[in-house]
Design a protein around this motif. Structure first.
Motif, mmCIF file in Angstrom:
data_model
loop_
_atom_site.group_PDB
_atom_site.id
_atom_site.type_symbol
_atom_site.label_atom_id
_atom_site.label_comp_id
_atom_site.label_asym_id
_atom_site.label_seq_id
_atom_site.Cartn_x
_atom_site.Cartn_y
_atom_site.Cartn_z
ATOM 1 N N LYS A 190 0.835 -1.212 0.000
ATOM 2 C CA LYS A 190 0.000 0.000 0.000
ATOM 3 C C LYS A 190 0.864 1.253 0.000
ATOM 4 C CE LYS A 190 -4.205 1.930 1.940
ATOM 5 N NZ LYS A 190 -5.345 1.695 2.864
ATOM 6 N N GLU A 191 1.950 1.221 0.785
ATOM 7 C CA GLU A 191 2.874 2.359 0.829
ATOM 8 C C GLU A 191 3.454 2.664 -0.551
ATOM 9 O OE1 GLU A 191 5.910 1.275 3.553
ATOM 10 O OE2 GLU A 191 4.688 1.580 5.349
ATOM 11 N N LEU A 192 3.661 1.631 -1.331
ATOM 12 C CA LEU A 192 4.286 1.782 -2.642
ATOM 13 C C LEU A 192 3.269 2.030 -3.753
ATOM 14 C CD1 LEU A 192 6.980 -1.034 -2.356
ATOM 15 C CD2 LEU A 192 7.352 1.434 -2.226
ATOM 16 N N GLY A 193 1.989 2.137 -3.378
ATOM 17 C CA GLY A 193 0.963 2.468 -4.360
ATOM 18 C C GLY A 193 0.270 1.281 -4.984
ATOM 19 N N PHE A 194 0.401 0.116 -4.367
ATOM 20 C CA PHE A 194 -0.263 -1.100 -4.865
ATOM 21 C C PHE A 194 -1.251 -1.579 -3.805
ATOM 22 C CE2 PHE A 194 3.870 -0.722 -6.839
ATOM 23 C CZ PHE A 194 3.590 -0.908 -8.189
ATOM 24 N N ASN A 195 -2.467 -1.090 -3.926
ATOM 25 C CA ASN A 195 -3.464 -1.302 -2.871
ATOM 26 C C ASN A 195 -3.888 -2.773 -2.778
ATOM 27 O OD1 ASN A 195 -5.442 -1.041 -0.964
ATOM 28 N ND2 ASN A 195 -6.886 0.055 -2.282
ATOM 29 N N PRO A 196 -3.620 -3.431 -1.621
ATOM 30 C CA PRO A 196 -3.992 -4.837 -1.447
ATOM 31 C C PRO A 196 -5.374 -5.023 -0.826
ATOM 32 C CG PRO A 196 -2.660 -4.171 0.394
ATOM 33 C CD PRO A 196 -2.817 -2.938 -0.485
ATOM 34 N N GLY A 197 -6.042 -3.893 -0.550
ATOM 35 C CA GLY A 197 -7.330 -3.987 0.131
ATOM 36 C C GLY A 197 -7.160 -3.861 1.641
ATOM 37 N N LEU A 198 -8.023 -4.503 2.370
ATOM 38 C CA LEU A 198 -8.011 -4.414 3.831
ATOM 39 C C LEU A 198 -6.708 -4.962 4.404
ATOM 40 C CD1 LEU A 198 -9.828 -3.690 6.291
ATOM 41 C CD2 LEU A 198 -10.548 -6.109 6.309
ATOM 42 N N ILE A 199 -6.111 -4.204 5.329
ATOM 43 C CA ILE A 199 -4.878 -4.652 5.988
ATOM 44 C C ILE A 199 -5.284 -5.568 7.150
ATOM 45 C CG2 ILE A 199 -2.719 -3.935 7.070
ATOM 46 C CD1 ILE A 199 -3.076 -2.904 4.233
ATOM 47 N N ASP A 200 -5.438 -6.848 6.847
ATOM 48 C CA ASP A 200 -5.980 -7.778 7.846
ATOM 49 C C ASP A 200 -5.102 -9.003 8.077
ATOM 50 O OD1 ASP A 200 -6.274 -9.023 5.437
ATOM 51 O OD2 ASP A 200 -8.432 -9.352 5.586
ATOM 52 N N GLY A 201 -3.931 -9.056 7.452
ATOM 53 C CA GLY A 201 -3.046 -10.194 7.664
ATOM 54 C C GLY A 201 -3.484 -11.462 6.957
ATOM 55 N N ASP A 202 -4.385 -11.326 5.991
ATOM 56 C CA ASP A 202 -4.906 -12.480 5.260
ATOM 57 C C ASP A 202 -4.478 -12.355 3.797
ATOM 58 O OD1 ASP A 202 -6.240 -14.613 4.241
ATOM 59 O OD2 ASP A 202 -8.247 -13.976 4.853
ATOM 60 N N PHE A 203 -3.710 -13.352 3.303
ATOM 61 C CA PHE A 203 -3.210 -13.309 1.923
ATOM 62 C C PHE A 203 -4.317 -13.788 0.982
ATOM 63 C CE2 PHE A 203 -0.970 -14.108 -1.904
ATOM 64 C CZ PHE A 203 0.252 -13.465 -1.851
ATOM 65 N N GLY A 204 -5.158 -12.854 0.560
ATOM 66 C CA GLY A 204 -6.271 -13.174 -0.320
ATOM 67 C C GLY A 204 -6.031 -12.700 -1.743
ATOM 68 N N PRO A 205 -7.045 -12.757 -2.585
ATOM 69 C CA PRO A 205 -6.918 -12.364 -3.996
ATOM 70 C C PRO A 205 -6.450 -10.928 -4.191
ATOM 71 C CG PRO A 205 -8.955 -13.572 -3.641
ATOM 72 C CD PRO A 205 -8.391 -13.303 -2.288
ATOM 73 N N GLY A 206 -6.886 -10.021 -3.334
ATOM 74 C CA GLY A 206 -6.473 -8.622 -3.463
ATOM 75 C C GLY A 206 -4.988 -8.448 -3.235
ATOM 76 N N VAL A 207 -4.455 -9.171 -2.262
ATOM 77 C CA VAL A 207 -3.014 -9.107 -1.985
ATOM 78 C C VAL A 207 -2.234 -9.685 -3.158
ATOM 79 C CG1 VAL A 207 -1.172 -9.796 -0.419
ATOM 80 C CG2 VAL A 207 -3.440 -9.315 0.491
ATOM 81 N N GLN A 208 -2.713 -10.804 -3.659
ATOM 82 C CA GLN A 208 -2.013 -11.436 -4.768
ATOM 83 C C GLN A 208 -2.005 -10.543 -6.009
ATOM 84 O OE1 GLN A 208 -3.594 -15.111 -6.652
ATOM 85 N NE2 GLN A 208 -1.558 -15.963 -6.269
ATOM 86 N N ALA A 209 -3.125 -9.910 -6.303
ATOM 87 C CA ALA A 209 -3.208 -9.027 -7.467
ATOM 88 C C ALA A 209 -2.266 -7.838 -7.304
ATOM 89 C CB ALA A 209 -4.644 -8.549 -7.660
#
Length: 260
Positions: free
Chosen positions: A16-35
């Motif tokens: 997120k800091e680098l401009g690649f929004n992973p969605g909710l910061i919840d500690g869960d490696f889901g589709p948003g994090v992967q994308a």
């Protein structure tokens, strides 16, 4: 990296800091994090596999060591003999250490690259021994002198009569052409020695180093092909075609099942 926990949360924050929004910061490696991770990898020219491996984490500033886990110490002659059903075990015992050391020296000790190298050897020389290329309709014309169809191959850097035979395929990877002999001779730090004495490409230690350097040059593209499950494309990157594809595929699949 596990699929949940503090490490994942740190990854999410950094993306997120680098401009690649992973969605909710919840500690869960889901589709948003992967994308988001894939987008980051593409932006940095990394292998876009959506996996938070050492090289990606180092690029993110989350790890210092970017080296991939090595399987070199797990590979045995017994394992490799199953990939090479026609190779004398003594050949494997004699030449395997040089191949593994060369791969490790080029930071190619991860599972995919080790299996890729061994499968390449199987496709080129089933007896696990560096060899000369044989004459065929693809390199020798009817009634022509050996390898005359290579003599004037400008794409190989050959310069005329005799170059085809002099710079025919040799080694574990079948190094071919004046340009390649010159390129890899310099890469090995031995000046033009391979150009002057091409048969040295069949020295087991030199052949192993050439194999590793050849794969290193194409590492990224090979890994992309393997990520897609495209063994034909991976083979083509080394051979330029599909020669030996059946042997390559068989060896790769066996190695993949045996090496953790």
């Amino acid at each position: 990296m596990s699929s949940k926990g503090t490490a994942v949360k740190n990854l999410q924050k950094r993306l997120k800091e680098l401009g690649f929004n992973p969605g909710l910061i919840d500690g869960d490696f889901g589709p948003g994090v992967q994308a988001a991770l894939i987008a980051f990898q593409k932006s940095k020219g990394l292998l876009a596999d959506g996996t938070a491996g050492p090289r990606t984490l180092a690029e993110l500033g989350l790890e210092e060591d970017s080296n991939l886990p090595s399987v070199v110490n797990k590979v045995t002659a017994t394992m490799v003999s199953k990939m090479f059903p026609y190779a004398p075990v003594d050949n494997i015992k004699k030449n395997l250490p040089s191949v593994l050391k060369a791969l490790e020296d080029e930071k190619l000790g991860d599972k995919n690259m080790v299996i890729m190298a061994l499968a390449t050897i199987r496709a080129e020389t089933s007896r696990f021994l560096p060899i000369d290329e044989g004459k065929s309709k693809y390199n020798t014309s009817p009634g022509g002198h050996p390898f005359d169809l290579y003599d004037n191959r400008a794409d190989l850097g050959n310069k005329g009569n005799g170059d085809g035979d002099k710079f025919k395929g040799r080694g574990f990877v079948q190094l071919t052409g004046r340009s390649n002999y010159n390129k890899y001779s310099k890469a090995l730090g031995i000046g033009t020695e391979l150009v002057k004495n091409p048969d040295k490409a069949n020295d087991p230690e030199i052949a192993a180093k050439i194999l590793a350097l050849f794969i290193k040059d194409k590492e990224r593209r090979i890994k992309e092909a393997l990520l897609d499950g495209d063994l034909r494309a991976a083979r083509k990157l080394i051979n330029g075609g599909s020669h030996g594809l059946a042997e390559f595929t068989e060896a790769y699949n066996i190695g993949n099942s045996l090496i953790d």
